[in-house]
Write an enzyme that holds these catalytic residues in place. Sequence first.
Site, PDB file in Angstrom:
ATOM      1  N   GLY A  10       3.420 -21.135  -7.512  1.00  0.00           N
ATOM      2  CA  GLY A  10       2.493 -20.700  -6.716  1.00  0.00           C
ATOM      3  C   GLY A  10       2.289 -19.134  -6.984  1.00  0.00           C
ATOM      4  N   ARG A  37       4.638 -32.685 -10.525  1.00  0.00           N
ATOM      5  CA  ARG A  37       3.221 -32.456 -11.192  1.00  0.00           C
ATOM      6  C   ARG A  37       3.955 -31.694 -12.320  1.00  0.00           C
ATOM      7  NH1 ARG A  37      -0.159 -30.797  -7.190  1.00  0.00           N
ATOM      8  NH2 ARG A  37      -0.914 -28.291  -7.293  1.00  0.00           N
ATOM      9  N   SER A  38       4.800 -31.150 -11.669  1.00  0.00           N
ATOM     10  CA  SER A  38       4.936 -29.206 -12.657  1.00  0.00           C
ATOM     11  C   SER A  38       6.867 -29.905 -13.131  1.00  0.00           C
ATOM     12  CB  SER A  38       5.151 -28.662 -11.705  1.00  0.00           C
ATOM     13  OG  SER A  38       3.788 -28.058 -11.432  1.00  0.00           O
ATOM     14  N   ARG A  97       7.978 -20.761  12.067  1.00  0.00           N
ATOM     15  CA  ARG A  97       7.770 -19.620  12.887  1.00  0.00           C
ATOM     16  C   ARG A  97       7.670 -20.423  14.241  1.00  0.00           C
ATOM     17  NH1 ARG A  97       2.196 -17.545   9.450  1.00  0.00           N
ATOM     18  NH2 ARG A  97       3.734 -17.197   6.800  1.00  0.00           N
ATOM     19  N   CYS A 126       1.611 -13.054   6.633  1.00  0.00           N
ATOM     20  CA  CYS A 126       1.617 -11.013   5.729  1.00  0.00           C
ATOM     21  C   CYS A 126       0.679 -10.409   7.092  1.00  0.00           C
ATOM     22  CB  CYS A 126       0.638 -11.361   4.239  1.00  0.00           C
ATOM     23  SG  CYS A 126      -0.588 -12.395   4.857  1.00  0.00           S
ATOM     24  N   LYS A 205      -2.144 -16.442  14.874  1.00  0.00           N
ATOM     25  CA  LYS A 205      -0.551 -15.904  14.207  1.00  0.00           C
ATOM     26  C   LYS A 205      -0.038 -14.446  14.947  1.00  0.00           C
ATOM     27  CE  LYS A 205      -0.889 -18.919  10.164  1.00  0.00           C
ATOM     28  NZ  LYS A 205      -0.863 -19.378   9.158  1.00  0.00           N
ATOM     29  N   HIS A 234      -3.700  -6.486   2.311  1.00  0.00           N
ATOM     30  CA  HIS A 234      -5.084  -6.584   3.542  1.00  0.00           C
ATOM     31  C   HIS A 234      -4.529  -5.333   4.254  1.00  0.00           C
ATOM     32  CE1 HIS A 234      -4.279 -11.454   2.705  1.00  0.00           C
ATOM     33  NE2 HIS A 234      -3.441 -10.843   3.416  1.00  0.00           N
TER      34      HIS A 234
HETATM   35  C1  2RA Z   1      -4.356 -15.103   4.186  1.00  0.00           C
HETATM   36  N1  2RA Z   1      -2.529 -15.325   5.600  1.00  0.00           N
HETATM   37  O1  2RA Z   1      -4.341 -14.296   4.359  1.00  0.00           O
HETATM   38  C2  2RA Z   1      -2.707 -15.999   4.765  1.00  0.00           C
HETATM   39  C3  2RA Z   1      -2.400 -16.974   4.386  1.00  0.00           C
HETATM   40  N2  2RA Z   1      -2.013 -15.928   3.265  1.00  0.00           N
HETATM   41  O2  2RA Z   1      -4.630 -16.477   3.909  1.00  0.00           O
END
Ligand code: 2RA
Length: 335
Positions: A10, A37-38, A97, A126, A205, A234
């Site tokens: 990923g 599948r991998s 979490r 994140c 979250k 972000h």
């Molecule tokens: C997002 N924080 O940015 C979430 C999952 N990585 O979609």
Amino acid sequence: MRVAVVGVTGMVGEVMRKVLTERNFPISEFIPVASERSVGKEIAFNGHKYTIVGLETAVALRPDIAIFSAGGGTALEWAPKFAAVGTTVIDNSSAWRMDPSKKLVVPEINASSLTTDDKIIANPNCSTIQMVMALAPLHEKYKIKRIVVSTYQSVSGTGVKAVQQLENETNGKKGEMAYPYPINRNALPHCDVFQENGYTKEEMKLVKETQKILEDDSIKVTATAVRIPTAGGHSESVNVEFENDFELSEVRKLLSETDGVVVQDNPDVNLYPMPIYAHDKDDVFVGRLRRDESQPNTLNMWIVSDNLRKGAATNAVQIAEYLVANKLVQAQLVS
Ligand code: 2RA
């Protein structure tokens, strides 16, 4: 150390391999793990080729550390199976979490809470990681009362399909949609699924994880998470009210002295954080520091970070580094 990366194919898994190599993490055996599948396919790591294995095989190999980025379902089912054979799991999904028995760790803030008993450790979301990285030192000094945060999140947070949708739309191509609407030249106030209370999972979250990491449920948080067509990281606009007043110069100094935080804040020369320049870096960049003139003891700030690095892979690897450095994980003898 025998290290497994679960979800190795990923986007985060790919960054994980890169960060493990960059940081020269002590790996005696690398175990790439992915879905059936991998299995059998080859994957490159640290200049060598490895064959991907499935979860059953990976558990039987008894890795010392398994870093997961394979979704909540896989983490819920398989993290306990790895832990049962002595593996320490660091999981990037939301699965563990908010489990009261599991630690939610940003190493610069609360790694010292870790013990040898912690066999499943949760990596925060994140958008939470970058926000608490900037707020933790300020909370310690001025005590946070309330946070109002709006996020501007890269399509990379959704995954490959979303990055591809943006690319297709930018090139005028048709293709599979990761979002209910076009994302190019658009802004979607919709990250993850909507909850009963009208907020999305992503927004909740930010509320719950922040309170857990800062160990203070009295902190009020309200969030709006927005998806925008950027690729590098972000961004977050944060308005934070403290119990106590502050000097802006003191805030700037405190943040400048915080490991993992870089202050970029000089409007005179248009210096402020931007995702295009945060991409592929591990720091959390903070700028636009200014007093909220509408109410006392309140600060506005702008926080940017690469969501795939400090927001996911790097934070997880830093947890692993802390475990090894503090002998909370020992290399298991396997026959
Ligand atoms: C997002 N924080 O940015 C979430 C999952 N990585 O979609």
